[in-house]
Scaffold this active site. Structure first.
Site, PDB file in Angstrom:
ATOM      1  N   TYR A 124      58.946  30.049  42.941  1.00 17.32           N
ATOM      2  CA  TYR A 124      58.388  31.096  43.236  1.00 17.32           C
ATOM      3  C   TYR A 124      57.245  30.909  44.095  1.00 17.32           C
ATOM      4  CZ  TYR A 124      55.578  35.291  41.848  1.00 17.32           C
ATOM      5  OH  TYR A 124      55.003  36.551  41.830  1.00 17.32           O
ATOM      6  N   GLU A 128      48.287  30.755  47.751  1.00 18.56           N
ATOM      7  CA  GLU A 128      48.232  30.091  48.886  1.00 18.56           C
ATOM      8  C   GLU A 128      46.730  29.469  48.898  1.00 18.56           C
ATOM      9  OE1 GLU A 128      48.281  32.422  52.501  1.00 18.56           O
ATOM     10  OE2 GLU A 128      50.671  33.053  52.172  1.00 18.56           O
ATOM     11  N   SER A 133      43.867  34.223  43.012  1.00 21.20           N
ATOM     12  CA  SER A 133      43.879  35.696  42.077  1.00 21.20           C
ATOM     13  C   SER A 133      44.037  36.921  42.897  1.00 21.20           C
ATOM     14  CB  SER A 133      42.451  35.859  41.327  1.00 21.20           C
ATOM     15  OG  SER A 133      42.527  34.777  40.263  1.00 21.20           O
ATOM     16  N   SER A 159      55.763  25.107  41.841  1.00 22.76           N
ATOM     17  CA  SER A 159      56.296  24.131  41.037  1.00 22.76           C
ATOM     18  C   SER A 159      57.541  23.632  41.654  1.00 22.76           C
ATOM     19  CB  SER A 159      56.640  24.932  39.750  1.00 22.76           C
ATOM     20  OG  SER A 159      55.307  25.256  39.116  1.00 22.76           O
ATOM     21  N   GLY A 242      57.351  36.755  33.811  1.00 20.78           N
ATOM     22  CA  GLY A 242      57.015  35.425  33.926  1.00 20.78           C
ATOM     23  C   GLY A 242      55.657  35.101  32.809  1.00 20.78           C
ATOM     24  N   GLN A 279      39.254  21.184   1.473  1.00 20.43           N
ATOM     25  CA  GLN A 279      39.414  22.704   1.796  1.00 20.43           C
ATOM     26  C   GLN A 279      39.303  22.861   3.424  1.00 20.43           C
ATOM     27  OE1 GLN A 279      35.898  25.295   0.429  1.00 20.43           O
ATOM     28  NE2 GLN A 279      37.751  26.567  -0.667  1.00 20.43           N
ATOM     29  N   GLU A 364      50.420  31.890  36.500  1.00 16.03           N
ATOM     30  CA  GLU A 364      50.977  32.745  36.554  1.00 16.03           C
ATOM     31  C   GLU A 364      49.852  34.159  36.328  1.00 16.03           C
ATOM     32  OE1 GLU A 364      54.870  33.539  35.188  1.00 16.03           O
ATOM     33  OE2 GLU A 364      55.281  31.569  36.183  1.00 16.03           O
TER      34      GLU A 364
END
Ligand SMILES: CCCCCCCC(=O)SCCNC(=O)CCNC(=O)[C@H](O)C(C)(C)COP(=O)(O)OP(=O)(O)OC[C@H]1O[C@@H](n2cnc3c(N)ncnc32)[C@H](O)[C@@H]1OP(=O)(O)O
Length: 381
Positions: A124, A128, A133, A159, A242, A279, A364
Site C-alpha cells: 500500500y 511520501e 499525516s 512495507s 487497516g 501486591q 496507518e
C-alpha cells in the site's frame, strides 16, 4: 480474555485456526526473523492457503468473505507470535480488499487470484517524503499518455517494497487536493519502478520497509482502481479496516506480554517469595489485564461497525486504533519493567514486542490523526 467474548462457533473456529498456525509457523521463528531481518515469504504462502490473504474479500473474487471482527481475531492471534508478520498480513488484506471493492472486473480478474492465495503479495503506497499525516498533499504525478499513465515521484515507508509483487499507489492525476488523487496498481518489474535501500528501524524487522520510486514509469490506464479522482476516498476506506487490524496486532502482542509476565511473576523469587505474591505485581498485572480488555471490547465493537458499514465506522475505527495501540505499548512497557533486567535482554521475547508495538501508534495514521478524525466528527455541525 477473548474466549469470554460472545463469539460464534465459526468465529471461534477461525480464531483457533489462526492460533494453531501461529504456534506452528510463526512463534518458533519470530525471534530469528527479528534478528536476521528475514521476510518470511514461505509463511505468507501457507497463510494464503488458509484464506488469510483475503479474509474480507468477497467469495465471488475467491476470498473467504468474513467480517472485520474475524479479521481482527486472525491478526490478534498471529501477533501473539510476531506483530510485524501479522501487521504485514493486515496490509496485504487491505490491498486485496481495495481492489475487490473498487476495482473493475478486468483488474479483479487479473490481480485478485494471486492476491487471494498470496502467490502475489501487495503493498500500500500512500505516504511520501513530504506528505505523511497530510496525505492529500501527495505529489507523485500520473500524467495520462494514450492508454497509459506515466508516473513520477517517490513513496516513503512502504512495507514490503522491493519484495512484493503489486503496489497499490495513490497518485496525483488532477489539481484538486484530495479529489485530484487516483489509485493505480503498479507491478514489480515495470520499467521506471525502483526501490530505495532498506530502512534501518527500531523494530518490525520481519517486514522490510523502503521507498518506492517512479521515474517515467509507464503503467496501463486499465490498472486504475476505481475512477480517476476517487483514489483518496479508496485509500481512506482501506485504512478504516487497516487501522482496526493494526489495533488487533497490538492486542495480540500485549496479550502475549501479559501471559509472559504472569508466568515470570510466578517463577521469579525475590525476598523469599514469588514476585507474584507482592501486591505491586498483582496491581500491575490487574491494570494490564483491564487495559487490554477495555481496548479489545472497543476494537471488536469498531470491527462490527466497519463490517456493517455504519455511518460512524471511521470514528470507531480511529478510536479503537488509538486505544489499542496506546494500551498495547503501555502494557508491553509494564511487562518489561516486571521482568526487570531480564526484560531488557533478547533471551526473553518482551523487548521484541516492546520495539514492534511502538510503531503502531505512528503508522496507518498517527494517533494524533486518530484524535483528529474523532474530534472532527464529534464537533461537526
Ligand atoms: C516501519 C514503518 C514506519 C512508518 C510507516 C508509515 C506507513 C504508512 O504510511 S501507512 C499510511 C498512513 N497515512 C495515513 O494514515 C494518513 C493520515 N491522514 C489521513 O488519514 C487524512 O489525510 C486525514 C484524516 C487527516 C483527513 O485529511 P483531509 O485532507 O482533511 O481530508 P478530508 O477533507 O477529511 O477528506 C477528503 C475526502 O476523503 C473522504 N474521506 C475521508 N475519510 C474517509 C474514509 N474513512 N472513507 C471514505 N472516504 C473518506 C472525505 O469524505 C472527503 O471526500 P469528498 O472530497 O468527497 O468530500
Amino acid at each position: 480474555m477473548t474466549d469470554q467474548f460472545d463469539l460464534t462457533d465459526d468465529q471461534r473456529e477461525i480464531q483457533e485456526l489462526a492460533r494453531r498456525f501461529t504456534a506452528d509457523r510463526i512463534t518458533p521463528h519470530a525471534a530469528e526473523w527479528d534478528e536476521t531481518h528475514h521476510y518470511p515469504v514461505d509463511v505468507w504462502k501457507a497463510a494464503g492457503e488458509l484464506g488469510f490473504g483475503a479474509i474480507y474479500v468477497s467469495e465471488a473474487s475467491g476470498g473467504i468473505a468474513l467480517g472485520r471482527l474475524e479479521a481482527a481475531l486472525v491478526m490478534e492471534a498471529m501477533a501473539y507470535g510476531c506483530p510485524a508478520t501479522s501487521a504485514f498480513i493486515s496490509i496485504h488484506n487491505m490491498v486485496a480488499w481495495m481492489i475487490d471493492r473498487f476495482g473493475s472486473a478486468a483488474i479483479k480478474d487479473r490481480f485478485l487470484p494471486g492476491l487471494v492465495t498470496m502467490e502475489t503479495i501487495g503493498s500500500y503506497c500512500l505516504t511520501e517524503p513530504g506528505s505523511g499525516s497530510d496525505a492529500a498533499a501527495l505529489k507523485t504525478s500520473a500524467r495520462r499518455d494514450g492508454d497509459d499513465y506515466v508516473l513520477n515521484g517517490t513513496k516513503q515507508f512502504i512495507s514490503g517494497a522491493g519484495y512484493n509483487d503489486l503496489y497499490v499507489c495513490m497518485v496525483r492525476t488532477g489539481e484538486e487536493k484530495s479529489r485530484g488523487i487516483s489509485a493505480i496498481v503498479v507491478e514489480k518489474g515495470t520499467p521506471g519502478l525502483s526501490f530505495g535501500a532498506p530502512e534501518r528501524k527500531l523494530g518490525w524487522n520481519a517486514s522490510p520497509t523502503a521507498q518506492v520510486i517512479f521515474e517515467d514509469c509507464r503503467v496501463p490506464a486499465a490498472n486504475l482502481v476505481g475512477t480517476e479522482g476517487e483514489g483518496f476516498r479508496i485509500a481512506m476506506a482501506g485504512l478504516d479496516g487497516g487501522r482496526l487490524n493494526i489495533g488487533a496486532c497490538s492486542l495480540g502482542g500485549a496479550q502475549r506480554c501479559l501471559d509472559e509476565s504472569i508466568r515470570y511473576a510466578r517463577e521469579r523469587q525475590q525476598f523469599g517469595q514469588p514476585i507474584a505474591d507482592f501486591q505491586n505485581t498483582q496491581f500491575t498485572l490487574a491494570d494490564m489485564a483491564t487495559d487490554l480488555e477495555a481496548a479489545r471490547a472497543l476494537l471488536y465493537l469498531a470491527a462490527a461497525k466497519v463490517t456493517a458499514d455504519a455511518p460512524d465506522k471511521s470514528r470507531f475505527s480511529a478510536m479503537a486504533k488509538r486505544l489499542a495501540t496506546e494500551n498495547g505499548s503501555s502494557i508491553v512497557d509494564r511487562a518489561l519493567q516486571l521482568h526487570g533486567g531480564y526484560g531488557y535482554l533478547k533471551d526473553y521475547p518482551i523487548e521484541r514486542f516492546w520495539r514492534d508495538l511502538r510503531v503502531h501508534s505512528i503508522l496507518e495514521g498517527t494517533n494524533q490523526v486518530m484524535r483528529m478524525i474523532v474530534g472532527r466528527e464529534l464537533t461537526r455541525q
